[in-house]
Structure formats: structure tokens, C-alpha cells
Design a protein around this motif. Structure first.
Motif, PDB file in Angstrom:
ATOM      1  N   GLU A  50     -19.503 -10.531   4.881  1.00 56.60           N
ATOM      2  CA  GLU A  50     -19.896 -11.253   3.678  1.00 56.60           C
ATOM      3  C   GLU A  50     -18.707 -11.969   3.048  1.00 56.60           C
ATOM      4  O   GLU A  50     -18.862 -13.055   2.468  1.00 56.60           O
ATOM      5  N   PHE A  51     -17.507 -11.399   3.199  1.00 58.64           N
ATOM      6  CA  PHE A  51     -16.320 -12.097   2.700  1.00 58.64           C
ATOM      7  C   PHE A  51     -16.109 -13.402   3.457  1.00 58.64           C
ATOM      8  O   PHE A  51     -15.931 -14.466   2.845  1.00 58.64           O
ATOM      9  N   VAL A  52     -16.116 -13.335   4.787  1.00 60.98           N
ATOM     10  CA  VAL A  52     -15.855 -14.545   5.577  1.00 60.98           C
ATOM     11  C   VAL A  52     -16.981 -15.565   5.393  1.00 60.98           C
ATOM     12  O   VAL A  52     -16.736 -16.764   5.263  1.00 60.98           O
ATOM     13  N   ARG A  53     -18.212 -15.084   5.357  1.00 62.74           N
ATOM     14  CA  ARG A  53     -19.350 -15.999   5.161  1.00 62.74           C
ATOM     15  C   ARG A  53     -19.283 -16.716   3.821  1.00 62.74           C
ATOM     16  O   ARG A  53     -19.514 -17.932   3.742  1.00 62.74           O
ATOM     17  N   ASP A  54     -18.969 -15.962   2.760  1.00 64.71           N
ATOM     18  CA  ASP A  54     -19.122 -16.498   1.403  1.00 64.71           C
ATOM     19  C   ASP A  54     -17.829 -17.020   0.777  1.00 64.71           C
ATOM     20  O   ASP A  54     -17.879 -17.930  -0.059  1.00 64.71           O
ATOM     21  N   LEU A  88     -11.263 -15.213  12.041  1.00 66.15           N
ATOM     22  CA  LEU A  88     -10.937 -14.377  10.884  1.00 66.15           C
ATOM     23  C   LEU A  88     -11.797 -13.124  10.849  1.00 66.15           C
ATOM     24  O   LEU A  88     -11.288 -12.022  10.600  1.00 66.15           O
ATOM     25  N   LEU A  89     -13.086 -13.261  11.097  1.00 70.30           N
ATOM     26  CA  LEU A  89     -13.940 -12.072  11.087  1.00 70.30           C
ATOM     27  C   LEU A  89     -13.500 -11.095  12.173  1.00 70.30           C
ATOM     28  O   LEU A  89     -13.427  -9.880  11.940  1.00 70.30           O
ATOM     29  N   ALA A  90     -13.175 -11.608  13.346  1.00 67.08           N
ATOM     30  CA  ALA A  90     -12.689 -10.739  14.421  1.00 67.08           C
ATOM     31  C   ALA A  90     -11.401 -10.035  14.011  1.00 67.08           C
ATOM     32  O   ALA A  90     -11.211  -8.841  14.278  1.00 67.08           O
ATOM     33  N   ALA A  91     -10.507 -10.754  13.349  1.00 60.89           N
ATOM     34  CA  ALA A  91      -9.239 -10.159  12.926  1.00 60.89           C
ATOM     35  C   ALA A  91      -9.458  -9.016  11.939  1.00 60.89           C
ATOM     36  O   ALA A  91      -8.863  -7.937  12.065  1.00 60.89           O
ATOM     37  N   LEU A  92     -10.316  -9.251  10.964  1.00 56.43           N
ATOM     38  CA  LEU A  92     -10.574  -8.214   9.960  1.00 56.43           C
ATOM     39  C   LEU A  92     -11.192  -6.966  10.589  1.00 56.43           C
ATOM     40  O   LEU A  92     -10.781  -5.838  10.301  1.00 56.43           O
ATOM     41  N   LEU A  93     -12.159  -7.159  11.470  1.00 54.50           N
ATOM     42  CA  LEU A  93     -12.841  -6.011  12.061  1.00 54.50           C
ATOM     43  C   LEU A  93     -11.978  -5.306  13.100  1.00 54.50           C
ATOM     44  O   LEU A  93     -11.931  -4.072  13.144  1.00 54.50           O
ATOM     45  N   ARG A  94     -11.276  -6.057  13.917  1.00 55.80           N
ATOM     46  CA  ARG A  94     -10.388  -5.431  14.895  1.00 55.80           C
ATOM     47  C   ARG A  94      -9.285  -4.638  14.202  1.00 55.80           C
ATOM     48  O   ARG A  94      -8.840  -3.609  14.711  1.00 55.80           O
ATOM     49  N   ASP A 137     -23.217 -14.056  12.274  1.00 54.49           N
ATOM     50  CA  ASP A 137     -22.784 -15.445  12.156  1.00 54.49           C
ATOM     51  C   ASP A 137     -22.255 -15.687  10.753  1.00 54.49           C
ATOM     52  O   ASP A 137     -23.019 -15.741   9.788  1.00 54.49           O
ATOM     53  N   SER A 138     -20.935 -15.850  10.650  1.00 54.51           N
ATOM     54  CA  SER A 138     -20.288 -16.013   9.339  1.00 54.51           C
ATOM     55  C   SER A 138     -20.057 -17.472   8.987  1.00 54.51           C
ATOM     56  O   SER A 138     -19.221 -17.795   8.139  1.00 54.51           O
ATOM     57  N   ARG A 139     -20.789 -18.370   9.630  1.00 52.72           N
ATOM     58  CA  ARG A 139     -20.619 -19.811   9.415  1.00 52.72           C
ATOM     59  C   ARG A 139     -20.607 -20.199   7.936  1.00 52.72           C
ATOM     60  O   ARG A 139     -19.833 -21.044   7.508  1.00 52.72           O
TER      61      ARG A 139
END
Length: 202
Positions: A50-54, A88-94, A137-139
Motif C-alpha cells: 500500500e505504501f508503494v501503490r499510494d 521498490l516493492l521487491a526491495a522492501l519485502l526482500r 500490482d503496485s502500479r
């Protein structure tokens, strides 16, 4: 959709990469703000998603010319196209030990086939507690797009129309696809890049 992993080793989906630079201080600082040890993997994934999406603008939506690629740059400038936002989403989760890969769709670039096609990037996240991969999908949402964090059924930004030659690619990549990475590195005008230079197929 039945998805296939590029690697059978979950550790490959935790790798730090040039584009997924989760040791960068700006990523570490955000991770410390977003996450706490008491959160479950699902709660962490929802928070990051939700951070990356919004909070990260889609470059096309704001008509910016800036091209970002590395996760740290995406966070620094708070913008990127889908290729960059998925980094970015991959970085945060990894960074939290949550296996995260890269998935792709072939979509119409605008609203009709004659205007061309493009490759769209999203992520797949493996939840150990569910023993399955979930695509996210964080588009970024806008009128006509309502992607959500959902474990029951996919709520992606786009649903492919096979009759119009759109494609859901089933492979979960360890790394961002070379075609998407090279596009970001070769261009300096995001609007021009988006209109004329996005890859049309994997």
C-alpha cells in the motif's frame, strides 16, 4: 493463473540486486518506519504494497519526465513507472525476508490495439503461512484502476484480454527482466520513453 518459478530456491527471491538495493540507507530507514517485529508476513506485505501503490506516483500519471530505476531512486524521488515501482516493492519485502519475484503482462499501451502494446510489470510474493504465491500490482490506482491487496482472488490493475492479444506471462522471475531494466537505463525522458520505447513483448 498457474504460475511457474524461474528458480526453485526461495533464497534467490531474497537476493539484493543493483535495482533492488535494500541495504541502501534510505530503504533501511523506510523499512524501520513501516515494519515492526510483531507484524506477520502478511501484514508486512500489505503495508509495503500500500505504501508503494499510494505514496509513489506513477510517472505517467503525473506526466513527469524523470526516469527512475533503482529502488532507492524510486523512493528518493517518490515516482516511477511500473518497472521501477516493482523494484521498490521487491526491495522492501526482500529486506524482511519475504520472497518476492517479478511478473509481467503484455497489454495494450493505451485503449486500442492499433496504438501498440507494452510490457507491464508487477510482483509475485510468496507467503509461507499460505504456501503459495500471490501477485500484487503496485502500479497505483486512478479512475478505472482499482488494484488491492487481496489473498483470496487477484485484484490487479489490469486484466488481460486474450482476444486482443494481451498476455499474462506465468513465469515468476528472480530479477527484473533485462528488457525492462535496459529501457529505464537508456532513456532520460519518461514521457517519450512511455509513448514510444516500452518493450512490446517478453
Amino acid at each position: 493463473m498457474n504460475m511457474t518459478c524461474e528458480s526453485t530456491n526461495f533464497n534467490d527471491y531474497l537476493l539484493e540486486l543493483n535495482e533492488v538495493d535494500y541495504s541502501n540507507p534510505i530503504i533501511c530507514t523506510l523499512a524501520n518506519e513501516l515494519f515492526n517485529p510483531l507484524q506477520t508476513e502478511i501484514e508486512k506485505a500489505k503495508t509495503a504494497y500500500e505504501f508503494v501503490r499510494d505514496e509513489i506516483s506513477h510517472t505517467w500519471d503525473i506526466q513527469s519526465k524523470r526516469v527512475t530505476c533503482h529502488a532507492s531512486d524510486v523512493l528518493t524521488f517518490k515516482e516511477g513507472i511500473c518497472y521501477a515501482k516493482s523494484n521498490l516493492l521487491a526491495a522492501l519485502l526482500r529486506s524482511q525476508g519475504i520472497p518476492t519475484g517479478f511478473c509481467y503482462q503484455r497489454l495494450m499501451l493505451f485503449d486500442t490495439p492499433d496504438k501498440g502494446y507494452c510490457i507491464h510489470a508487477l510482483n509475485a510474493v510468496f507467503f509461507h503461512s499460505l504456501n503459495r504465491w500471490i501477485r500484487l500490482d503496485s502500479r497505483g490506482n486512478k479512475t478505472g484502476i482499482d488494484a488491492q491487496f487481496s489473498l483470496d482472488h487477484e485484484r490487479l490493475a489490469f486484466h488481460t484480454q486474450q482476444e486482443l492479444d494481451e498476455v499474462d506471462y506465468p513465469l515468476i522471475y528472480v530479477r527484473p527482466h533485462p528488457k525492462t531494466t535496459s529501457i529505464l537505463k537508456e532513456h532520460t525522458d519518461a514521457i517519450e520513453m512511455y509513448k514510444h520505447h516500452l518493450p512490446e513483448k517478453i
